[in-house]
Scaffold this motif. Structure first.
Motif, PDB file in Angstrom:
ATOM      1  N   LYS A   1       8.709   6.438  -2.037  1.00 29.70           N
ATOM      2  CA  LYS A   1       7.257   6.860  -2.202  1.00 29.70           C
ATOM      3  C   LYS A   1       6.865   6.803  -3.584  1.00 29.70           C
ATOM      4  CE  LYS A   1       5.177   8.407   1.489  1.00 29.70           C
ATOM      5  NZ  LYS A   1       4.098   8.049   1.973  1.00 29.70           N
ATOM      6  N   VAL A   2       7.871   6.891  -4.643  1.00 29.34           N
ATOM      7  CA  VAL A   2       7.574   7.035  -5.944  1.00 29.34           C
ATOM      8  C   VAL A   2       7.677   5.429  -6.554  1.00 29.34           C
ATOM      9  CG1 VAL A   2       8.152   7.433  -8.343  1.00 29.34           C
ATOM     10  CG2 VAL A   2       8.269   9.380  -6.601  1.00 29.34           C
ATOM     11  N   ARG A   3       8.395   4.543  -5.912  1.00 32.90           N
ATOM     12  CA  ARG A   3       8.535   3.321  -6.374  1.00 32.90           C
ATOM     13  C   ARG A   3       7.061   2.319  -6.578  1.00 32.90           C
ATOM     14  NH1 ARG A   3      12.246  -1.575  -5.906  1.00 32.90           N
ATOM     15  NH2 ARG A   3      10.813  -2.637  -4.798  1.00 32.90           N
ATOM     16  N   GLY A   4       6.252   2.608  -5.812  1.00 32.08           N
ATOM     17  CA  GLY A   4       5.212   1.781  -6.111  1.00 32.08           C
ATOM     18  C   GLY A   4       4.161   2.377  -6.951  1.00 32.08           C
ATOM     19  N   TYR A   5       4.347   3.233  -7.536  1.00 33.93           N
ATOM     20  CA  TYR A   5       3.431   4.157  -8.555  1.00 33.93           C
ATOM     21  C   TYR A   5       3.404   3.571  -9.918  1.00 33.93           C
ATOM     22  CZ  TYR A   5       1.262   7.573 -11.410  1.00 33.93           C
ATOM     23  OH  TYR A   5       0.564   8.315 -12.394  1.00 33.93           O
ATOM     24  N   PRO A   6       2.085   2.914  -9.930  1.00 35.42           N
ATOM     25  CA  PRO A   6       2.054   1.867 -11.271  1.00 35.42           C
ATOM     26  C   PRO A   6       2.333   2.957 -12.674  1.00 35.42           C
ATOM     27  CG  PRO A   6      -0.223   2.198 -10.028  1.00 35.42           C
ATOM     28  CD  PRO A   6       0.825   3.213  -9.336  1.00 35.42           C
ATOM     29  N   GLY A   7       2.239   4.191 -12.681  1.00 35.57           N
ATOM     30  CA  GLY A   7       2.586   5.034 -13.708  1.00 35.57           C
ATOM     31  C   GLY A   7       3.987   4.875 -14.204  1.00 35.57           C
ATOM     32  N   LEU A   8       4.786   4.334 -13.227  1.00 40.44           N
ATOM     33  CA  LEU A   8       6.126   4.152 -13.826  1.00 40.44           C
ATOM     34  C   LEU A   8       6.358   3.093 -14.916  1.00 40.44           C
ATOM     35  CD1 LEU A   8       8.281   3.881 -10.285  1.00 40.44           C
ATOM     36  CD2 LEU A   8       8.516   5.374 -11.828  1.00 40.44           C
ATOM     37  N   ALA A   9       5.700   2.308 -15.051  1.00 41.65           N
ATOM     38  CA  ALA A   9       5.517   1.160 -15.952  1.00 41.65           C
ATOM     39  C   ALA A   9       5.478   1.866 -17.370  1.00 41.65           C
ATOM     40  CB  ALA A   9       4.237   0.287 -15.916  1.00 41.65           C
ATOM     41  N   LYS A  10       4.827   2.965 -17.416  1.00 44.32           N
ATOM     42  CA  LYS A  10       4.902   3.808 -18.745  1.00 44.32           C
ATOM     43  C   LYS A  10       6.125   4.258 -19.121  1.00 44.32           C
ATOM     44  CE  LYS A  10       1.596   4.302 -21.524  1.00 44.32           C
ATOM     45  NZ  LYS A  10       1.894   3.840 -23.107  1.00 44.32           N
ATOM     46  N   LEU A  11       7.038   4.360 -18.292  1.00 42.87           N
ATOM     47  CA  LEU A  11       8.401   4.911 -18.590  1.00 42.87           C
ATOM     48  C   LEU A  11       9.516   3.661 -18.471  1.00 42.87           C
ATOM     49  CD1 LEU A  11       7.976   7.925 -16.082  1.00 42.87           C
ATOM     50  CD2 LEU A  11       8.626   8.110 -18.651  1.00 42.87           C
ATOM     51  N   ASN A  12       8.826   2.331 -18.560  1.00 44.51           N
ATOM     52  CA  ASN A  12       9.539   1.213 -18.465  1.00 44.51           C
ATOM     53  C   ASN A  12      10.723   1.198 -17.143  1.00 44.51           C
ATOM     54  OD1 ASN A  12       8.268   0.157 -20.630  1.00 44.51           O
ATOM     55  ND2 ASN A  12       9.623   1.174 -21.980  1.00 44.51           N
TER      56      ASN A  12
ATOM     57  N   ARG B   1      -0.770  15.323 -23.582  1.00 45.40           N
ATOM     58  CA  ARG B   1      -1.816  14.524 -23.687  1.00 45.40           C
ATOM     59  C   ARG B   1      -1.364  12.976 -23.946  1.00 45.40           C
ATOM     60  NH1 ARG B   1      -5.848  17.611 -28.169  1.00 45.40           N
ATOM     61  NH2 ARG B   1      -5.972  19.400 -26.993  1.00 45.40           N
ATOM     62  N   ILE B   2      -0.147  12.936 -24.172  1.00 41.14           N
ATOM     63  CA  ILE B   2       0.695  11.573 -24.478  1.00 41.14           C
ATOM     64  C   ILE B   2       0.924  11.038 -23.265  1.00 41.14           C
ATOM     65  CG2 ILE B   2       2.711  10.519 -25.296  1.00 41.14           C
ATOM     66  CD1 ILE B   2       2.692  12.497 -27.507  1.00 41.14           C
ATOM     67  N   GLU B   3       0.524   9.836 -22.961  1.00 40.23           N
ATOM     68  CA  GLU B   3       0.644   9.147 -21.777  1.00 40.23           C
ATOM     69  C   GLU B   3       1.867   9.322 -21.066  1.00 40.23           C
ATOM     70  OE1 GLU B   3      -2.088   8.199 -20.162  1.00 40.23           O
ATOM     71  OE2 GLU B   3      -1.169   7.158 -18.605  1.00 40.23           O
ATOM     72  N   ARG B   4       3.007   9.188 -21.614  1.00 42.83           N
ATOM     73  CA  ARG B   4       4.272   9.048 -21.101  1.00 42.83           C
ATOM     74  C   ARG B   4       4.766  10.265 -20.701  1.00 42.83           C
ATOM     75  NH1 ARG B   4       9.486  10.248 -22.423  1.00 42.83           N
ATOM     76  NH2 ARG B   4      11.114   9.178 -21.522  1.00 42.83           N
ATOM     77  N   THR B   5       4.406  11.541 -21.314  1.00 39.78           N
ATOM     78  CA  THR B   5       4.603  12.669 -20.966  1.00 39.78           C
ATOM     79  C   THR B   5       3.745  12.995 -19.685  1.00 39.78           C
ATOM     80  OG1 THR B   5       4.830  13.167 -23.371  1.00 39.78           O
ATOM     81  CG2 THR B   5       5.142  15.227 -21.784  1.00 39.78           C
TER      82      THR B   5
END
Ligand code: ATP
Ligand code: MG
Length: 441
Positions: free
Chosen positions: A264-275, A137-141
């Motif tokens: 393909k993964v590079r542009g995914y906004p969720g990457l920001a959550k992992l810094n 449930r934690i965003e980063r995970t």
């Protein structure tokens, strides 16, 4: 279920915006946080998409007072559905708040939670894995597993475009791929069987069937008693096997695949959550021979001799020197499996084979080779490794009736994820990891 609210029509928090000002909506999710600010009370509801702020003004009419009395008692992480009016509010998440008319508690959580989903209080990995359902449930995970899903999709897209077909081979088998030490035995009616440690033998057999280009993404089982941050006893491997090509061609497919997945993964906004800012590796990747590798490792002061496999420390020393993804080629036959094709007699300086490893500076990602396709040589290799040719009969037989030259590799999906996302422990990128101590959840 007897519900007053139309939760089947619910909207995700991220589907609503200030443009919906004045509309009545239904949201549903988990009670993430409750903030009592005296005159107003904020309930932050979390769903798959994100967060919505539900605002209760305590002094207003009786409906809100009644609601407030109930809301403040709902334990965090309970599942609720709320119907109310959208109101533009620049300070709230996504630029709006919801002024509630109705609330229904669909599932009340216990008061003491195994983890803090707001991440204000951190937890050890073991604690998180024990309560993995809540850790997710934690965003980063959560983002790790969304990215994992995207990686798998990208892999399939890449290989499908190149004419590969996806296969499923058995995970219950009678013989080991490379000898018996690393296998989990299981009882199979009146016989002993094993969990497969690799689809190797089966994907090769399909080359004799004329399938030409196959891939499989599936679990592999390794019974080694590792206790490291890069080994699991159940991992996910993606394997390919290609007919009428050599190791050189499948290395090219591998590096192109990696570059494709990264892009393909590079542009995914969720990457920001992992810094993270992913850099797509430049291909072709650097290639060094095993001989050059051990020379460099010895020069760096580590003891290593020709014919020795690279241990973790040697891999890290070399990785630190190279600093990017690279291949190690031309391995001694003695430390590669029986199915690796020996180098041409005139080409070999020492007893090497057409095998390669794809390395990340911190960890091995893949192993592959051109395969032996001569029945006699294969049988001889199996025996010279101290294995019994009889137990490989079903496999060996396929080499007697027309087997084309072929090559392939196996890439650890979990290793790919951990290296891409710069995560130290492989367990973080696996939903429910299996290791020496962990069999549940
Ligand atoms: P290592 O030397 O790092 O233990 P390996 O050479 O034994 O790996 P292979 O048999 O070559 O592994 O398997 C192919 C790939 O599968 C590896 O490069 C790795 O990415 C992945 N893999 C193998 N074993 C494991 C494991 N126990 N846990 C996680 N991934 C694994
Ligand atoms: Mg290997």
């Amino acid at each position: 279920m007897n519900m007053r609210l139309a939760i089947q029509n619910r909207k995700y928090a991220t589907e609503i915006s200030s443009d919906n000002d004045g509309e009545t909506v239904c949201i549903a999710g988990w009670v993430h946080e409750k903030r009592d600010l005296g005159g107003v009370f904020f309930l932050i509801v979390r769903d798959f998409g994100g967060f919505a702020q539900v605002t209760l003004h305590k002094h207003k009419g009786s409906v809100e007072q009644e609601l407030f009395a109930r809301v403040k008692k709902v334990p965090r992480e309970s599942v609720v559905a709320i119907e109310g009016k959208v109101k533009s509010e620049s300070k709230a998440p996504n630029g709006y708040e919801i002024i509630p008319d109705q609330m229904e508690v669909l599932s009340e959580a216990s008061q003491v939670l195994p983890l803090d989903t707001t991440e204000k209080v951190g937890a050890e990995l073991d604690t998180r894995l024990d309560a993995r359902f809540m850790d997710l449930r934690i965003e980063r995970t959560k983002q790790i597993f969304i990215i994992r899903s995207r990686v798998l999709k990208a892999i399939r897209e890449f290989l499908d475009e190149r004419g590969f077909i996806e296969i499923n081979t058995p995970k219950i088998v009678s013989a080991a791929t490379e000898g018996g030490t690393a296998l989990f035995p299981i009882s199979y009616f009146e016989r002993e069987a094993f969990l497969n440690q690799s689809p190797q033998l089966y994907k090769q057999m399909l080359m004799a069937s004329g399938f030409d280009r196959v891939y499989e993404i599936a679990p592999i089982f390794r019974a080694e008693e590792h206790d490291t941050t890069k080994h699991l006893n159940e991992a996910t491997s993606m394997d390919i096997e290609v007919a009428f090509v050599s190791d050189k061609e499948v290395m090219k497919i591998l590096e192109e695949l990696i570059a494709f997945v990264y892009s393909k993964v590079r542009g995914y906004p969720g990457l920001a959550k992992l810094n993270l800012k992913l850099e797509v590796p430049k291909i072709p990747l650097r290639r060094i021979t095993y001989e050059e590798a051990i020379e460099a490792i010895s020069e760096a002061g580590e003891d290593i001799e020709w014919g020795e496999d690279l241990g973790t420390s040697a891999e890290r020393t070399l990785g630190a020197m190279i600093g990017e993804l690279y291949f190690i080629t031309d391995w001694p036959c003695a430390i590669k499996p029986f199915y690796a094709q020996p180098a041409d007699a005139e080409a070999k300086s020492k007893d090497t084979c057409n095998a390669f490893d794809l390395m990340h500076p911190r960890v091995e990602l893949a192993s592959g080779s051109q395969r032996v396709h001569s029945y006699e040589l294969l049988k001889q290799n199996i025996e010279s490794k101290g294995l019994s040719a009889d137990s490989f009969e079903f496999y060996l037989d396929t080499f007697r009736f027309g087997m084309p030259p072929h090559a392939g590799w196996g890439l650890g999906i979990d290793r790919l994820l951990m290296s891409m996302l710069e995560i130290e422990n492989i367990r973080e990128v696996v939903l429910f990891p299996r290791d020496r101590r962990r069999l549940a959840p």
